[in-house]
Design an enzyme around this catalytic site. Structure first.
Site, PDB file in Angstrom:
ATOM      1  CG  HIS A  20      30.366  38.761  42.329  1.00  0.00           C
ATOM      2  ND1 HIS A  20      30.859  39.517  41.299  1.00  0.00           N
ATOM      3  CD2 HIS A  20      31.320  38.763  43.294  1.00  0.00           C
ATOM      4  CE1 HIS A  20      32.055  39.972  41.634  1.00  0.00           C
ATOM      5  NE2 HIS A  20      32.358  39.520  42.836  1.00  0.00           N
ATOM      6  CB  CYS A 143      48.063  38.826  47.180  1.00  0.00           C
ATOM      7  SG  CYS A 143      46.479  37.979  47.298  1.00  0.00           S
ATOM      8  CG  HIS A 146      43.686  40.126  44.992  1.00  0.00           C
ATOM      9  ND1 HIS A 146      43.515  39.468  46.195  1.00  0.00           N
ATOM     10  CD2 HIS A 146      42.445  40.391  44.529  1.00  0.00           C
ATOM     11  CE1 HIS A 146      42.224  39.371  46.449  1.00  0.00           C
ATOM     12  NE2 HIS A 146      41.552  39.918  45.463  1.00  0.00           N
ATOM     13  CE  LYS A 296      38.137  34.793  43.247  1.00  0.00           C
ATOM     14  NZ  LYS A 296      38.364  36.085  43.855  1.00  0.00           N
TER      15      LYS A 296
END
Ligand code: MSP
Length: 506
Positions: A20, A143, A146, A296
């Site tokens: 972020h 997914c 995730h 990630k």
């Protein structure tokens, strides 16, 4: 020229991490770069405060929704302030101004007959806040981002038809080759557009999701988080109530990670098209910072690098520089605390040492004065003009991920060249020989002038360090302009030896 730059707005289900921090630092670097070129930038970042993922975090927090959202949002806000990010507006989608515009837009699209109600069955990934097709999942039925199997859901909902706009979007991408950069992501979007587009489910029954913006035409539902979140990019500009909207929207840039390509490059342009608004002018898409485990970095996976810890250990500028310098364009990049420490040491050896060595020499031998009436030889002049030209060229380029990455590379390259020049001419030897006074002065002048150019060029990347370098050379503070005219330092500049730019760390 007035320009508009945005970052994604971040979910509040955890603390902000390096990923972020990166996108918001990137926006700030771009803003400062544009400002140095005389452009006026409106820059927004912020937090995405609705949806099922945030709702679950509230339900397990023991706080009420307002308390939870405010506390979590402040974590992002405060971090961005600490990182020196000069945003003009901090978005919070829980604000009434935003909610009002989302409802106006929903009503507008509903009145145009573009929304239908029907029952639906699908697989929902809460991490992405998106329905998934079986072909989107990995071999374990999870997914891929995730690593969780999406949940089967069956409900009555409202839908927005995307398929009628598919060909328009394909044509738009093909006729605007710079719209989505780097190009590989434009190709990825074109790949997604090969199959007919499913209707987008734009509602959630309140019985399942209570944290959202109520549909203006059915109070049993809230709107889908992405329909709400994407609108932030125009609610921030007070769309529908601002006569200057078109002017600023005409030069707009969305910075996003590759994880949110589909909502940004498919849903969003189609939503805008349905509203009669042009698409955003350009997207810059970046890859992921990969944390430990080779995947990630994400709150849900628990492999994050904490930016607050990095700031405490290495300072803001070393973090900013590392992120811009080391993100591979169009790909992913690994990151860890030890890699960040290596980056810090590189800056300390390259820029920090150079500055301290030359300033100390000026203090000791020249009474803190820039040498005057120096006679520079061709090598001295060439080094200064090469560095000045290099930065002038970079600052003339259109801003892009590549431009800011090149800027960081050029800072390192220039620092390395000046260090080599300084070492080769051994001014500490010249200083001892009265017959070499002229040569000594020329070497010092050349080094100081190169340092000035490097310091100025560094401003968007490392604002505090740039201030310190320029201040140590007697240059008055801002606004710094991208003016790389060489041979500017003169005997009027008072030299100050301050504390080291990048002190030794344990
Ligand atoms: N709330 C949505 C975005 C809505 S925008 C209208 C969302 N939020 S998020 O908290 O998951 O943040 C996603 C963005 O954070 C990414 O697109 C990227 O900009 C940044 N990053 C999050 N993790 C990242 C990495 N590991 N590496 C690089 N950037 C990352 O999706």
């Amino acid at each position: 020229m007035k320009k508009y730059i945005t970052t994604p707005i971040y979910y509040l289900n955890g603390l902000p991490h390096i990923g972020h921090a990166y996108t918001s630092i990137l926006g700030d670097v771009m803003k400062k770069f544009e400002q140095m070129n005389g452009n006026d930038v409106y820059y927004t970042t912020g937090t995405d405060e609705h949806g099922q993922k945030n709702q679950h975090s509230i339900e397990t927090s023991g706080l009420n929704a307002d308390e939870f959202l405010t506390r979590q949002s402040e974590n992002f806000h405060n971090l961005f302030v600490d990182l020196g990010i000069d945003f003009d507006y901090f978005v919070r989608t829980s604000k009434p101004e935003h909610k009002k515009i989302v409802q106006e837009i929903l009503q507008n699209i509903y009145d145009k007959g573009l929304i239908v109600k029907k029952s639906y069955e699908g697989l929902y990934c809460e991490g992405c806040e998106q329905f998934k097709k079986p072909s989107d999942l990995d071999q374990n039925g999870c997914c891929p981002d995730h690593k969780v199997a999406p949940k089967p859901i069956s409900e009555e909902n409202y839908f927005f038809r995307l398929e009628p706009y598919r060909q328009w979007l394909i044509d738009y991408i093909k006729t605007h080759p710079d719209w989505i950069q780097p190009t590989k992501y434009a190709n990825e979007v074109l790949g997604m557009l090969k199959e007919p587009l499913e209707d987008l489910c734009i509602s959630r029954p309140k019985s399942r999701v209570w944290l959202g913006i109520e549909l203006p035409f059915d109070s049993n539902y809230v709107t889908y988080i992405w329909f709400d979140a994407l609108v932030n990019y125009i609610s921030t500009l007070n769309y529908g109530h601002n006569s200057d909207f078109d002017i600023i929207w005409a030069n707009s840039t969305h910075l996003i990670g590759k994880d949110i390509l589909k909502p940004h490059c498919i849903y969003w342009p189609i939503m805008l098209h349905a509203l009669g608004i042009n698409p955003v002018s350009r997207y810059f898409i970046h890859g992921f910072w990969i944390g430990e485990g080779g995947v990630k970095m994400s709150k849900s996976l628990g492999n994050v690098v904490d930016p607050i810890e990095v700031i405490r250990l290495l300072g803001v500028d070393a973090l900013r520089f590392y992120l811009i310098h080391n993100m591979t364009l169009g790909g992913d990049s690994p990151i860890s605390l030890s890699m960040l420490k290596q980056g810090y040491k590189m800056l300390a050896n390259n820029i920090g040492n150079l500055q301290m060595r030359v300033l100390k020499m000026v203090q000791k031998n020249l009474n803190n004065k820039v040498p005057s009436s120096v006679s520079l030889n061709n090598e001295d002049k060439k080094l200064i003009t090469d560095i000045a030209d290099r930065f002038a060229q970079i600052y003339h380029q259109e801003i892009s991920l590549e431009t800011v990455n090149n800027l960081a590379n050029d800072v390192v390259k220039s620092g390395t060249e000046v260090n080599a020049y300084f070492a080769a001419h051994e001014p500490w030897v010249l200083a001892k020989d009265p017959n070499q006074k002229e040569r000594f002065n020329a070497v010092i002048y050349t080094t100081l002038e190169c340092l000035r150019l490097i310091g100025l060029a560094m401003y968007p990347l490392t604002p505090e360090t740039a201030y310190k370098i320029l201040d140590s050379l007697g240059i008055k503070p801002q606004p710094f302009k991208a003016d790389f005219k060489p041979f500017i330092l003169s005997e009027n500049n008072e030299i100050k030896v301050g504390s080291p730019l990048f002190p030794i760390i344990e």
